[in-house]
Design a protein around this motif. Structure first.
Motif, mmCIF file in Angstrom:
data_model
loop_
_atom_site.group_PDB
_atom_site.id
_atom_site.type_symbol
_atom_site.label_atom_id
_atom_site.label_comp_id
_atom_site.label_asym_id
_atom_site.label_seq_id
_atom_site.Cartn_x
_atom_site.Cartn_y
_atom_site.Cartn_z
ATOM 1 N N ARG A 215 0.865 -1.167 0.000
ATOM 2 C CA ARG A 215 0.000 0.000 0.000
ATOM 3 C C ARG A 215 0.903 1.218 0.000
ATOM 4 N NH1 ARG A 215 -4.336 -1.402 -1.974
ATOM 5 N NH2 ARG A 215 -5.643 0.103 -0.908
ATOM 6 N N VAL A 216 0.556 2.204 -0.823
ATOM 7 C CA VAL A 216 1.527 3.279 -1.050
ATOM 8 C C VAL A 216 1.788 4.106 0.202
ATOM 9 C CG1 VAL A 216 1.129 3.433 -3.504
ATOM 10 C CG2 VAL A 216 -0.268 4.770 -1.975
ATOM 11 N N TRP A 217 0.822 4.150 1.122
ATOM 12 C CA TRP A 217 1.062 4.975 2.310
ATOM 13 C C TRP A 217 2.019 4.289 3.278
ATOM 14 C CZ3 TRP A 217 -3.897 3.229 1.013
ATOM 15 C CH2 TRP A 217 -4.368 2.146 1.738
ATOM 16 N N ASN A 218 2.309 3.025 3.058
ATOM 17 C CA ASN A 218 3.291 2.350 3.896
ATOM 18 C C ASN A 218 4.705 2.508 3.364
ATOM 19 O OD1 ASN A 218 1.420 1.379 5.675
ATOM 20 N ND2 ASN A 218 1.144 -0.560 4.622
ATOM 21 N N LEU A 219 4.859 3.106 2.192
ATOM 22 C CA LEU A 219 6.185 3.194 1.589
ATOM 23 C C LEU A 219 6.883 4.457 2.065
ATOM 24 C CD1 LEU A 219 5.252 2.199 -2.043
ATOM 25 C CD2 LEU A 219 6.459 0.799 -0.405
ATOM 26 N N LYS A 220 8.103 4.290 2.527
ATOM 27 C CA LYS A 220 8.894 5.445 2.929
ATOM 28 C C LYS A 220 9.671 5.903 1.704
ATOM 29 C CE LYS A 220 12.620 6.641 6.005
ATOM 30 N NZ LYS A 220 13.722 6.355 5.093
ATOM 31 N N LYS A 221 9.509 7.163 1.366
ATOM 32 C CA LYS A 221 10.090 7.653 0.125
ATOM 33 C C LYS A 221 11.351 8.452 0.411
ATOM 34 C CE LYS A 221 5.486 7.822 -1.832
ATOM 35 N NZ LYS A 221 4.852 7.091 -0.727
ATOM 36 N N SER A 222 12.400 8.173 -0.323
ATOM 37 C CA SER A 222 13.596 9.004 -0.199
ATOM 38 C C SER A 222 14.081 9.397 -1.582
ATOM 39 C CB SER A 222 14.686 8.287 0.584
ATOM 40 O OG SER A 222 14.610 6.918 0.389
ATOM 41 N N PHE A 223 14.590 10.606 -1.677
ATOM 42 C CA PHE A 223 15.031 11.149 -2.956
ATOM 43 C C PHE A 223 16.419 10.619 -3.275
ATOM 44 C CE2 PHE A 223 12.284 15.173 -2.328
ATOM 45 C CZ PHE A 223 11.164 14.405 -2.561
ATOM 46 N N SER A 224 16.601 10.202 -4.501
ATOM 47 C CA SER A 224 17.897 9.659 -4.867
ATOM 48 C C SER A 224 18.131 9.882 -6.356
ATOM 49 C CB SER A 224 17.939 8.174 -4.508
ATOM 50 O OG SER A 224 19.252 7.713 -4.553
ATOM 51 N N THR A 225 19.141 9.227 -6.883
ATOM 52 C CA THR A 225 19.490 9.359 -8.283
ATOM 53 C C THR A 225 19.664 7.968 -8.867
ATOM 54 O OG1 THR A 225 20.590 11.449 -7.838
ATOM 55 C CG2 THR A 225 21.189 10.339 -9.856
ATOM 56 N N CYS A 226 19.167 7.789 -10.081
ATOM 57 C CA CYS A 226 19.240 6.482 -10.720
ATOM 58 C C CYS A 226 20.678 6.190 -11.128
ATOM 59 C CB CYS A 226 18.323 6.464 -11.934
ATOM 60 S SG CYS A 226 18.404 4.943 -12.865
ATOM 61 N N GLY A 227 21.104 4.978 -10.937
ATOM 62 C CA GLY A 227 22.488 4.630 -11.237
ATOM 63 C C GLY A 227 22.641 3.666 -12.382
ATOM 64 N N GLU A 228 21.668 3.604 -13.278
ATOM 65 C CA GLU A 228 21.764 2.617 -14.348
ATOM 66 C C GLU A 228 22.385 3.180 -15.616
ATOM 67 O OE1 GLU A 228 21.352 -0.678 -13.946
ATOM 68 O OE2 GLU A 228 21.184 0.013 -11.887
ATOM 69 N N ILE A 235 15.291 10.263 -8.922
ATOM 70 C CA ILE A 235 14.283 9.243 -8.627
ATOM 71 C C ILE A 235 13.843 9.345 -7.174
ATOM 72 C CG2 ILE A 235 15.020 7.576 -10.361
ATOM 73 C CD1 ILE A 235 16.506 6.101 -8.081
ATOM 74 N N THR A 236 12.743 8.698 -6.910
ATOM 75 C CA THR A 236 12.286 8.497 -5.542
ATOM 76 C C THR A 236 12.331 7.000 -5.286
ATOM 77 O OG1 THR A 236 10.759 10.290 -5.938
ATOM 78 C CG2 THR A 236 10.443 9.048 -3.945
ATOM 79 N N ARG A 249 10.484 5.478 -8.677
ATOM 80 C CA ARG A 249 9.727 6.338 -9.575
ATOM 81 C C ARG A 249 10.574 7.545 -9.940
ATOM 82 N NH1 ARG A 249 4.288 7.984 -7.030
ATOM 83 N NH2 ARG A 249 3.424 7.760 -9.095
ATOM 84 N N PRO A 250 10.352 8.111 -11.123
ATOM 85 C CA PRO A 250 11.094 9.324 -11.477
ATOM 86 C C PRO A 250 10.607 10.508 -10.661
ATOM 87 C CG PRO A 250 9.501 8.797 -13.175
ATOM 88 C CD PRO A 250 9.461 7.669 -12.205
ATOM 89 N N ARG A 251 11.497 11.463 -10.474
ATOM 90 C CA ARG A 251 11.179 12.675 -9.726
ATOM 91 C C ARG A 251 11.437 13.844 -10.660
ATOM 92 N NH1 ARG A 251 14.937 14.994 -6.200
ATOM 93 N NH2 ARG A 251 16.210 13.155 -6.443
ATOM 94 N N TYR A 252 10.583 14.833 -10.617
ATOM 95 C CA TYR A 252 10.682 15.944 -11.577
ATOM 96 C C TYR A 252 12.015 16.671 -11.416
ATOM 97 C CZ TYR A 252 9.807 20.370 -13.890
ATOM 98 O OH TYR A 252 9.909 21.462 -14.695
ATOM 99 N N ASN A 253 12.756 16.725 -12.495
ATOM 100 C CA ASN A 253 14.003 17.471 -12.519
ATOM 101 C C ASN A 253 14.150 18.056 -13.914
ATOM 102 O OD1 ASN A 253 16.580 18.435 -12.496
ATOM 103 N ND2 ASN A 253 17.463 16.662 -11.464
#
Lengths: 488, 174
Positions: A215-228, A235-236, A249-253
């Motif tokens: 459930r999405v409200w159980n997810l702790k979100k942290s801002f990061s950067t994709c490393g692929e 990303i989040t 998920r992508p984050r607006y940048n």
């Protein structure tokens, strides 16, 4: 900048953007379903209706996503007429929307749910049964479509038209029988399908990999950067119960990736959930059976200092992974300088995932950062030669072993003593010292992308027991080798 | 500092025996009164449908599948963080069912919020009150320990609907 009057307040609006953009930038929460800032506005959902008065004209109710801002226009988002229009729109949208919230993956971050909740319109007046459509329609390997939940906003259609420029979806059928379909029922293709689940304002398009996972409200979100890849999309990282990465998920940048990211990066997270990994530290000392890792790295660090002490300066190889951050890279560079050795990093060949949207084809997220620090890029073969001719080698960072390759590592002669700081050990039969390092979901630092933009990575979940921050380990090594330098 | 003055005893009290007799008279009088104690393990507590015992999961009419769709609302409503749910996909019409549904009975405070939060009538407070085991792990109840046929909870379900009808609007959702 154009000056408009928004809810009695004079504000500045960007004339290149539609009116809804000005409303959102000035704290007026006009709802939206079909409008997405990254896509062409079409005004099909009509939920963003606001009252606009231009000049001497009487006020009119218009859709904010298709109305350009003009000088001196008077906008009232909460006018009774506009509000009623939105309310009626919502009622029609909910007419055929199933009450799936308890099982819907979008629940909790769903625009339709949020706005219906705000409006408090808990009862439907309709007596006819709802549309019965296909609830589990697979659209390729990534996306599953629930046609009943779809509100036909056509964001997904426009995503393929505007962003990937290869239309794959369309609104088929007429009137109340309209559905989202692929052309000729072909499965979706391409490396950007995952974005459909993000652009969908309701739970109609969901990711197969995330379906019923959390459930999405159980997810702790942290801002990061994709490393692929070296693009470094913002990303989040979403973690369930501080243990398992469930979704990325992508984050607006606007400077790097806008709102999008590729599926390669989006679905790379299962590697972070791998529990079979190197944790703790161990000194192998030529033992064929891997010793039990210890949580205390002192012995392993001392062993690294000892093996570099006996080696002559020009035969020490310092090989980093391009996944290490700038901060860690600076420490690695200091260690290399303490020996008078050249800091290098493994540079894998470009892969065939390059496209003209985001993916650069270069899998190293911090290539530019390391090159700016003075690291030298070397191919896996060059690194293998370097290790073969060295007396002591330190391999640093996640994936460094897999980048060099198991065969090349196995061929390294036993005269060269190798210390490994990696997440996996199976690839290193000849390692003398091994220390577990955190993955990029467990570290904090900076990557520099291909255009020189800095991307922050942050620890989304705690590292397993016995794994300390790579910067701490490197600082401890640096303290020891610096002492060696003074003594020797 | 508080100075407590010892109470001066009267002559009757200082004689001691009359007071003992008076005290014993209370004891013997109680022998002929109505008993208010209960032989607990043999004689159970009186339970009605109002009793808010431990939460239990209801099975559907088919007696096989849980009514729960693992929506996580009880988990979110639980003030003691006693509930843990993991969902999974199922071939049934409802699409979603719990893979893991655990209630930590050591944490559960029997408040009944889960019952109120549930949109699917899947969790109800049963009349089961006893909770004892030898290990803590055994008191983290999983689906097998929690599931009950609907008939076993029917009294509570009826009661719940009766009291909630006072504020529940007739639902028009199908």
């Amino acid at each position: 900048m154009t000056r408009i009057i928004l809810n009695g307040r004079e504000v500045e609006a960007d004339p290149k953007q539609p009116l809804i953009h000005a409303c959102h930038t000035h704290d007026s929460d006009v709802p939206m379903y079909c409008y997405h800032p990254g896509l062409t506005p079409v005004g099909s959902c009509r939920i963003c209706q606001v009252e606009v008065k231009i000049g001497e004209m009487p006020p009119r109710v218009v859709v904010a996503c298709r109305t350009p801002v003009t000088e001196g226009m008077i906008v009232n988002t909460e006018a009774p007429g506009a509000h009623d229009a939105r309310r009626q729109c919502l009622e029609f949208l909910l007419k055929n929307h199933p009450l799936d919230c308890p099982i819907c993956d979008k629940a909790g971050e769903c625009d339709l749910q949020d706005y219906s909740f705000n409006e408090g319109q808990g009862e439907g007046r309709s007596v006819e049964p709802r549309r019965q459509l296909e609830k589990r329609k697979s659209l390729g390997d990534v996306i599953v479509l629930d046609q009943e939940r779809c509100i036909l906003c056509s964001r997904c259609v426009r995503f393929f038209e505007d962003v990937t420029k290869k239309p794959q979806l369309t609104v088929a059928g007429l009137g109340s029988r309209s559905t989202i379909e692929t052309f000729m029922d072909r499965p979706l293709e391409g490396n950007y399908q995952g974005n459909l689940a993000d652009v969908c304002p309701v739970g109609a398009l969901t990711l197969k990999k995330f379906r019923f996972q959390a459930r999405v409200w159980n997810l702790k979100k942290s801002f990061s950067t994709c490393g692929e890849c070296s693009r470094g999309c913002s990303i989040t990282v979403e973690v369930l119960r501080s243990a398992e990465v469930k979704r990325v998920r992508p984050r607006y940048n606007p400077e790097v990736n806008d709102w999008w990211m590729c599926d390669t990066g989006r679905f790379a997270f299962p590697a972070w959930n791998d529990t079979e990994r190197l944790s703790g530290s161990a000194t192998h000392a030529g033992a064929s059976i891997a010793p039990k890792p210890s949580a205390d790295p002192t012995a392993a660090l001392d062993e690294i200092a000892a093996m570099t002490r006996v080696a002559s300066a020009e035969t020490i190889a310092i090989v980093a992974s391009p996944w290490i951050t700038v901060e860690e890279g600076a420490l690695v560079k200091s260690i290399a300088d303490a020996f008078g050795a050249q800091a290098t990093f493994v540079s894998p060949p470009a892969n065939d995932l390059k496209d003209d949207l985001l993916h650069t084809g270069d899998p190293c997220p911090n290539r530019r950062g390391l090159e700016e620090l003075g690291f030298v890029a070397q191919t896996a073969d060059e690194v293998a030669t370097l290790l073969g001719g060295s007396e002591a080698g330190i391999l640093i960072g996640e994936r460094v072993g897999s980048l060099i390759g198991a065969e090349r590592l196995a061929a390294v002669p036993s005269t060269s003593r190798i210390a490994v700081l990696d997440t996996e050990l199976a690839l290193f039969p000849a390692a003398c010292v091994s220390i577990g390092v955190p993955t990029s979901a467990e570290r904090t630092g900076t990557w520099v992308n291909v255009d020189g933009k800095r991307g922050r990575i942050s620890a989304a979940k705690p590292a397993p027991t016995g794994v300390t921050a790579l910067t701490h380990t490197l600082e401890a090594i640096l303290a020891r080798v610096a002492r060696v330098g003074v003594d020797g | 500092m508080v100075i407590v003055k010892r109470k001066e005893l009267s002559l009757r009290e200082r004689l001691y025996l009359p007071e003992v007799v008076r005290a014993l008279s209370f004891t013997f009088r109680a022998l002929f009164k109505r008993k208010i104690t209960r032989q607990y393990p043999e004689e159970g507590l009186p339970v009605t449908e109002v009793t808010r015992g431990q939460p239990r999961l209801t099975l559907l009419e088919d007696g096989e599948n849980l009514a729960c769709v693992s929506c996580g609302l009880c988990e979110a409503a639980c003030p003691a963080y006693a509930i843990t749910i993991d969902g999974q996909e199922t071939d049934r019409f409802i699409e979603r069912e719990p893979e893991r549904f655990e209630i930590d009975m050591l944490r559960c405070i029997l408040c009944g919020f889960c019952e109120e939060a549930c949109p699917k009538d899947a969790i109800f407070m049963s009349d089961e009150l006893e909770l004892a085991d030898f290990t803590r792990e055994a008191l983290i109840y999983d689906i097998d320990k929690l599931k009950r046929p609907k008939a076993a909870l029917q009294k509570r379900i009826d009661y719940f609907y009766k009291v909630n009808d006072r504020w529940r609007k007739p639902s028009s959702t199908s």
